[in-house]
Enzyme design. Structure first.
Site, PDB file in Angstrom:
ATOM      1  N   ASP A 102       7.659   4.352   2.240  1.00 56.27           N
ATOM      2  CA  ASP A 102       7.678   3.078   2.726  1.00 56.27           C
ATOM      3  C   ASP A 102       7.331   2.005   0.959  1.00 56.27           C
ATOM      4  O   ASP A 102       7.812   1.588   1.448  1.00 56.27           O
ATOM      5  CB  ASP A 102       6.377   2.885   3.917  1.00 56.27           C
ATOM      6  CG  ASP A 102       5.123   3.027   3.281  1.00 56.27           C
ATOM      7  OD1 ASP A 102       4.799   4.148   2.117  1.00 56.27           O
ATOM      8  OD2 ASP A 102       4.070   3.301   4.408  1.00 56.27           O
ATOM      9  N   ASP A 105       3.123   2.522  -4.823  1.00 51.50           N
ATOM     10  CA  ASP A 105       2.555   1.488  -5.255  1.00 51.50           C
ATOM     11  C   ASP A 105       1.672   1.966  -6.683  1.00 51.50           C
ATOM     12  O   ASP A 105       2.741   1.400  -7.465  1.00 51.50           O
ATOM     13  CB  ASP A 105       1.625   1.176  -3.815  1.00 51.50           C
ATOM     14  CG  ASP A 105       0.461  -0.027  -3.929  1.00 51.50           C
ATOM     15  OD1 ASP A 105       1.109  -0.939  -5.333  1.00 51.50           O
ATOM     16  OD2 ASP A 105      -0.890   0.771  -4.162  1.00 51.50           O
ATOM     17  N   ASP A 162       1.641  -0.465   8.302  1.00 49.79           N
ATOM     18  CA  ASP A 162       0.388  -0.859   8.469  1.00 49.79           C
ATOM     19  C   ASP A 162      -0.476  -1.373   7.686  1.00 49.79           C
ATOM     20  O   ASP A 162      -0.489  -1.353   6.698  1.00 49.79           O
ATOM     21  CB  ASP A 162      -0.138   0.017   9.532  1.00 49.79           C
ATOM     22  CG  ASP A 162      -1.203   1.081   8.611  1.00 49.79           C
ATOM     23  OD1 ASP A 162      -0.679   1.559   7.743  1.00 49.79           O
ATOM     24  OD2 ASP A 162      -2.193   0.684   8.364  1.00 49.79           O
ATOM     25  N   ARG A 168       2.699  -2.538  12.551  1.00 53.09           N
ATOM     26  CA  ARG A 168       3.200  -1.405  12.221  1.00 53.09           C
ATOM     27  C   ARG A 168       4.745  -2.274  12.948  1.00 53.09           C
ATOM     28  O   ARG A 168       6.482  -1.372  13.277  1.00 53.09           O
ATOM     29  CB  ARG A 168       3.552   0.238  12.662  1.00 53.09           C
ATOM     30  CG  ARG A 168       1.960   1.212  11.548  1.00 53.09           C
ATOM     31  CD  ARG A 168       2.065   1.682  12.108  1.00 53.09           C
ATOM     32  NE  ARG A 168       1.338   3.119  11.385  1.00 53.09           N
ATOM     33  CZ  ARG A 168       1.014   3.473  10.530  1.00 53.09           C
ATOM     34  NH1 ARG A 168       2.085   3.230   9.272  1.00 53.09           N
ATOM     35  NH2 ARG A 168      -0.569   4.485   9.507  1.00 53.09           N
TER      36      ARG A 168
HETATM   37  P1  IMP Z   1       0.538   4.960  -4.276  1.00 57.58           P
HETATM   38  O1  IMP Z   1       0.167   5.954  -4.024  1.00 57.58           O
HETATM   39  O2  IMP Z   1      -0.662   4.531  -4.818  1.00 57.58           O
HETATM   40  O3  IMP Z   1       1.841   4.598  -4.566  1.00 57.58           O
HETATM   41  O4  IMP Z   1       0.620   4.643  -2.241  1.00 57.58           O
HETATM   42  C1  IMP Z   1       1.731   4.268  -1.367  1.00 57.58           C
HETATM   43  C2  IMP Z   1       0.637   3.819  -0.403  1.00 57.58           C
HETATM   44  O5  IMP Z   1       0.252   3.583  -0.037  1.00 57.58           O
HETATM   45  C3  IMP Z   1       2.045   3.745   0.877  1.00 57.58           C
HETATM   46  O6  IMP Z   1       3.131   4.680   1.401  1.00 57.58           O
HETATM   47  C4  IMP Z   1       1.394   3.212   1.792  1.00 57.58           C
HETATM   48  O7  IMP Z   1       1.250   3.678   3.230  1.00 57.58           O
HETATM   49  C5  IMP Z   1      -0.293   2.889   0.840  1.00 57.58           C
HETATM   50  N1  IMP Z   1       0.242   0.838   0.924  1.00 57.58           N
HETATM   51  C6  IMP Z   1       0.605   0.115  -1.105  1.00 57.58           C
HETATM   52  N2  IMP Z   1       0.934  -0.766  -0.616  1.00 57.58           N
HETATM   53  C7  IMP Z   1       0.043  -1.077   0.693  1.00 57.58           C
HETATM   54  C8  IMP Z   1       0.606  -2.229   1.198  1.00 57.58           C
HETATM   55  O8  IMP Z   1       0.569  -3.657   0.681  1.00 57.58           O
HETATM   56  N3  IMP Z   1       0.523  -2.520   2.446  1.00 57.58           N
HETATM   57  C9  IMP Z   1       0.180  -0.877   3.502  1.00 57.58           C
HETATM   58  N4  IMP Z   1       0.160   0.097   2.691  1.00 57.58           N
HETATM   59  C10 IMP Z   1       0.486   0.392   1.433  1.00 57.58           C
HETATM   60 MG    MG Z   2       2.492   5.977   2.772  1.00 56.94          MG
END
Ligand code: IMP
Ligand code: MG
Length: 180
Positions: A102, A105, A162, A168
């Site tokens: 999705d 980040d 979410d 969602r």
């Molecule tokens: P990362 O490991 O920091 O890249 O995290 C990615 C995960 O964090 C995504 O798959 C989402 O589940 C969650 N996430 C990051 N940003 C958002 C947001 O703006 N809204 C909701 N979930 C987020």
């Molecule tokens: Mg995720």
């Protein structure tokens, strides 16, 4: 801080998402045109709406599998831990694999998931992420092969994504704005 009051401002419409999904599917179909079978791996739970729309646009023999990873610990630490809560049902050795995420980040989740899957020696391993927040990246070498939309550092919901397990089911992507 009380985060119970918030409103959601639309950021990407359902129509824009549908158009982008169609374009992504075309590129993916071209890239894997010679495959005997593409294993599409959805990362739960945030990718469930995206993957369902995406696979219906793919003109390829497709198998769908899911993996659930959860990150925990201090998210500001660069060595954040990622735990596998639900592993794939099928084998991917020697197969063509597309990971569907999705949001990328900080990049920790994708970094860990890709390392895990790479160790199983798939033939090809590519990533399609709906959203990317490049300004939040903590892991340098993480980038999806295909990205739907690059967005600024906003907290977003909808289209599978979410906030505390809510929203969602929104058909569009919106940003959360706290009012108290
Ligand atoms: P990362 O490991 O920091 O890249 O995290 C990615 C995960 O964090 C995504 O798959 C989402 O589940 C969650 N996430 C990051 N940003 C958002 C947001 O703006 N809204 C909701 N979930 C987020
Ligand atoms: Mg995720």
């Amino acid at each position: 801080m009380d985060h119970s009051n918030y409103v959601i401002d639309q950021m990407i419409s359902a129509k824009s998402i549908a158009a982008r999904v169609e374009a992504l599917a075309e590129e993916i179909s071209q890239r894997f045109a010679d495959t005997d079978k593409l294993i599409v791996v959805g990362l739960l739970r945030g990718s469930f709406v995206f993957i369902s729309d995406l696979v219906r646009e793919l003109e390829l023999p497709v198998e769908v599998d899911f993996l659930e990873a959860s990150s925990y610990g201090n998210s500001t630490e660069s060595s954040r831990e990622v735990r596998i809560l639900k592993d794939l049902r099928g084998e991917i050795e020697g197969r063509d694999v597309l990971v569907v995420e999705d949001i990328v980040d900080t990049g920790h989740t994708l970094h860990h998931v890709l390392a895990l899957l790479r160790a199983r020696e798939p033939k090809r391993l590519e990533v399609c992420a709906l959203l990317d927040k490049p300004s939040r990246r903590e892991v340098d070498d993480v980038k999806a092969t295909w990205t739907g939309f690059e967005i600024p550092d906003e907290f977003v919901v909808g289209y599978g994504i979410d906030y505390a397990q809510r929203n969602r089911n929104l058909p569009y992507i919106g940003k959360v704005r706290f009012t108290s």
